[in-house]
Write a protein that holds these residues in place. Structure first.
Motif, mmCIF file in Angstrom:
data_model
loop_
_atom_site.group_PDB
_atom_site.id
_atom_site.type_symbol
_atom_site.label_atom_id
_atom_site.label_comp_id
_atom_site.label_asym_id
_atom_site.label_seq_id
_atom_site.Cartn_x
_atom_site.Cartn_y
_atom_site.Cartn_z
ATOM 1 N N THR A 211 0.753 -1.378 0.019
ATOM 2 C CA THR A 211 -0.190 0.083 -0.123
ATOM 3 C C THR A 211 0.946 1.185 -0.006
ATOM 4 O OG1 THR A 211 -1.842 1.211 1.367
ATOM 5 C CG2 THR A 211 -0.341 0.045 2.440
ATOM 6 N N GLU A 212 0.442 2.429 -0.443
ATOM 7 C CA GLU A 212 1.106 3.529 -0.287
ATOM 8 C C GLU A 212 0.122 4.417 0.871
ATOM 9 O OE1 GLU A 212 3.448 4.979 -2.320
ATOM 10 O OE2 GLU A 212 3.667 3.236 -3.899
ATOM 11 N N ASP A 213 -0.860 3.932 1.239
ATOM 12 C CA ASP A 213 -1.388 4.654 2.440
ATOM 13 C C ASP A 213 -0.855 4.488 3.967
ATOM 14 O OD1 ASP A 213 -3.279 5.616 4.101
ATOM 15 O OD2 ASP A 213 -4.975 4.987 2.814
ATOM 16 N N ARG A 214 -0.415 5.421 4.563
ATOM 17 C CA ARG A 214 0.148 5.124 5.808
ATOM 18 C C ARG A 214 -0.727 4.642 6.813
ATOM 19 N NH1 ARG A 214 4.227 9.933 7.658
ATOM 20 N NH2 ARG A 214 5.698 9.869 5.975
ATOM 21 N N SER A 215 -1.935 5.198 6.568
ATOM 22 C CA SER A 215 -3.187 4.838 7.641
ATOM 23 C C SER A 215 -3.529 3.061 7.468
ATOM 24 C CB SER A 215 -4.487 5.598 7.412
ATOM 25 O OG SER A 215 -5.191 5.368 5.962
ATOM 26 N N GLU A 216 -3.295 2.705 6.231
ATOM 27 C CA GLU A 216 -3.531 1.274 6.010
ATOM 28 C C GLU A 216 -2.304 0.511 6.924
ATOM 29 O OE1 GLU A 216 -4.163 0.216 2.125
ATOM 30 O OE2 GLU A 216 -5.762 1.573 1.729
ATOM 31 N N VAL A 217 -1.172 1.151 6.993
ATOM 32 C CA VAL A 217 0.039 0.421 7.609
ATOM 33 C C VAL A 217 -0.207 0.372 8.915
ATOM 34 C CG1 VAL A 217 2.269 0.756 8.049
ATOM 35 C CG2 VAL A 217 1.678 1.118 5.573
ATOM 36 N N GLU A 218 -0.818 1.747 9.507
ATOM 37 C CA GLU A 218 -0.968 1.651 11.030
ATOM 38 C C GLU A 218 -2.121 0.765 11.475
ATOM 39 O OE1 GLU A 218 -1.796 5.864 10.946
ATOM 40 O OE2 GLU A 218 0.219 6.357 10.793
ATOM 41 N N ALA A 219 -3.262 0.535 10.320
ATOM 42 C CA ALA A 219 -4.009 -0.206 10.681
ATOM 43 C C ALA A 219 -3.593 -1.615 10.872
ATOM 44 C CB ALA A 219 -5.307 -0.315 9.832
ATOM 45 N N PHE A 220 -2.778 -2.082 9.884
ATOM 46 C CA PHE A 220 -2.298 -3.588 9.646
ATOM 47 C C PHE A 220 -1.562 -3.737 11.264
ATOM 48 C CE2 PHE A 220 0.871 -6.662 9.022
ATOM 49 C CZ PHE A 220 0.331 -7.595 8.333
ATOM 50 N N CYS A 221 -0.474 -2.685 11.263
ATOM 51 C CA CYS A 221 0.251 -2.932 12.514
ATOM 52 C C CYS A 221 -0.491 -2.882 13.877
ATOM 53 C CB CYS A 221 1.396 -1.782 12.489
ATOM 54 S SG CYS A 221 2.474 -1.814 11.202
ATOM 55 N N GLN A 222 -1.620 -2.332 14.066
ATOM 56 C CA GLN A 222 -2.384 -2.343 15.348
ATOM 57 C C GLN A 222 -3.047 -3.632 15.346
ATOM 58 O OE1 GLN A 222 -5.339 0.842 15.453
ATOM 59 N NE2 GLN A 222 -5.651 0.040 17.603
ATOM 60 N N ARG A 223 -3.629 -4.207 14.489
ATOM 61 C CA ARG A 223 -3.948 -5.600 14.395
ATOM 62 C C ARG A 223 -3.199 -6.805 14.581
ATOM 63 N NH1 ARG A 223 -4.697 -9.837 11.413
ATOM 64 N NH2 ARG A 223 -3.485 -8.984 9.757
ATOM 65 N N ALA A 224 -1.850 -6.461 14.192
ATOM 66 C CA ALA A 224 -0.965 -7.671 14.122
ATOM 67 C C ALA A 224 0.009 -7.304 15.336
ATOM 68 C CB ALA A 224 -0.052 -7.786 12.971
ATOM 69 N N GLY A 225 -0.163 -6.256 16.398
ATOM 70 C CA GLY A 225 0.666 -6.453 17.457
ATOM 71 C C GLY A 225 2.104 -5.675 16.889
#
Length: 333
Positions: free
Chosen positions: A186-200
């Motif tokens: 993704t190029e979207d920082r918010s998508e990265v942040e959401a993935f990281c939050q879900r994945a610990g």
């Protein structure tokens, strides 16, 4: 997909030119009931044997079957009943061949890829992984494997104890490693942040716009079916000692320790001495099983029970990969 043949499946414990510890059964080889039998045709008769052997031994090599196209390999892997997985939170470059099918790691041919369990540097991983040799390299290019239970048993007790709380992976994306856009698709920082939050995963955007992630992951795991303990991490790949000495020296001159492209630490954040990973790599070497590919081969592994690698090669080589049956330990939090 059911076979019309009622002939028994042919099994052999010895793969031609196999090298490895004598007490390892890896891999069990399964041959067709007649020359050139299509793998998809044989699936109905093979499935129960394969599933039983993969759970007990850890891996099977299907050799001598007709696999006319990558699509046939894809159908074979999917026929075990789990959707094929995409390659998320990548640590190495790969290309999608078709839905759920990827190239093996696209590192230069002269490089050795050490033994590892797929995505053991995360807290979510595939339980099953398949490899299909489309083109066997004329020199090298093997996919060595090793029993993760035997690695755990052979690992010195003091290392097992020190690693038991887990290890901390630190990754810095950008100029010296894969860009975060490629890792997270993704190029979207918010998508990265959401993935990281879900994945610990703890993520931090640095002033230059690049990303740093930190995650505490397992070093040792328990197989959900067999209940056996396995050595299950990629610490020896992420630790700075895995770099070529001249590359490491250059990067350490340029970067602060926390900005190295990849590194791994004890759970409390303290550094891990190179000598510990020397011992770990020695254990991995002692448990390594290796055999040459033949075009058409399909290797199916339980990803928690068996680690895999890649040797350097010359000439053309094409091995494609599928993964399925996601598992993890995020629910333990």
């Amino acid at each position: 997909m059911d076979s019309q043949s009622t002939a028994p499946t042919q099994q052999a414990n010895t793969v031609p030119e196999r090298q490895g510890p004598a007490d390892s059964e890896l891999p069990i080889m399964i041959s067709p009931t007649y020359p050139g039998q299509p793998l998809l045709e044989a699936f109905g008769d093979l499935r129960a044997d394969i599933e039983s052997l993969v759970t007990r031994v850890g891996g099977v090599l299907l050799r001598g079957f007709d696999v006319p196209a990558v699509d046939d390999f894809q159908q074979f892997a999917a026929a075990f009943g789990h959707p094929l997985l995409s390659y998320e939170f990548a640590s190495t470059p790969r290309s999608a061949v078709s839905s759920g099918i990827y190239t093996s790691t696209e590192y230069p041919a002269h490089q050795h890829i050490p033994l590892h369990n797929e995505q053991a540097y995360t807290r979510e991983w595939p339980m099953k992984i398949w490899f299909h040799c489309v083109t066997a390299s004329p020199e090298g290019g093997e996919t060595p494997i090793a029993d993760s239970r035997a690695i755990y048993r052979r690992m010195p007790a003091e290392i097992r104890e020190r690693f038991a709380p887990g290890i901390l992976y630190v990754r810095n994306y950008g100029d010296f490693d894969m860009p975060w856009q490629q890792v997270f698709n993704t190029e979207d920082r918010s998508e990265v942040e959401a993935f990281c939050q879900r994945a610990g995963i703890r993520c931090e955007w640095k002033p230059d716009g690049d990303l740093r992630t930190t995650q505490l992951c397992q070093s040792i795991e328990t197989h959900p079916v067999t209940g056996e303990r396995v050595w299950f991490n990629q610490g020896h790949l992420f630790h700075v000692s895995n770099l070529q000495p001249e590359v490491r020296e250059s990067l350490e001159e340029l970067l602060d320790p926390e900005d190295m492209p990849r590194n791994v630490f004890f759970a409390d954040g303290s550094p891990i001495d190179d000598a510990i990973f020397d011992e770990i790599r020695g254990v991995l070497a002692e448990e390594t099983v290796m055999f040459p590919w033949q075009a058409g081969d399909v290797l199916m592994l339980d990803n928690m029970l068996v680690a895999h690698a890649r040797t350097p090669f010359k000439g053309p080589r094409k091995v494609v990969v599928a993964m399925a049956e996601g598992h993890g330990n995020l629910s333990n939090d």
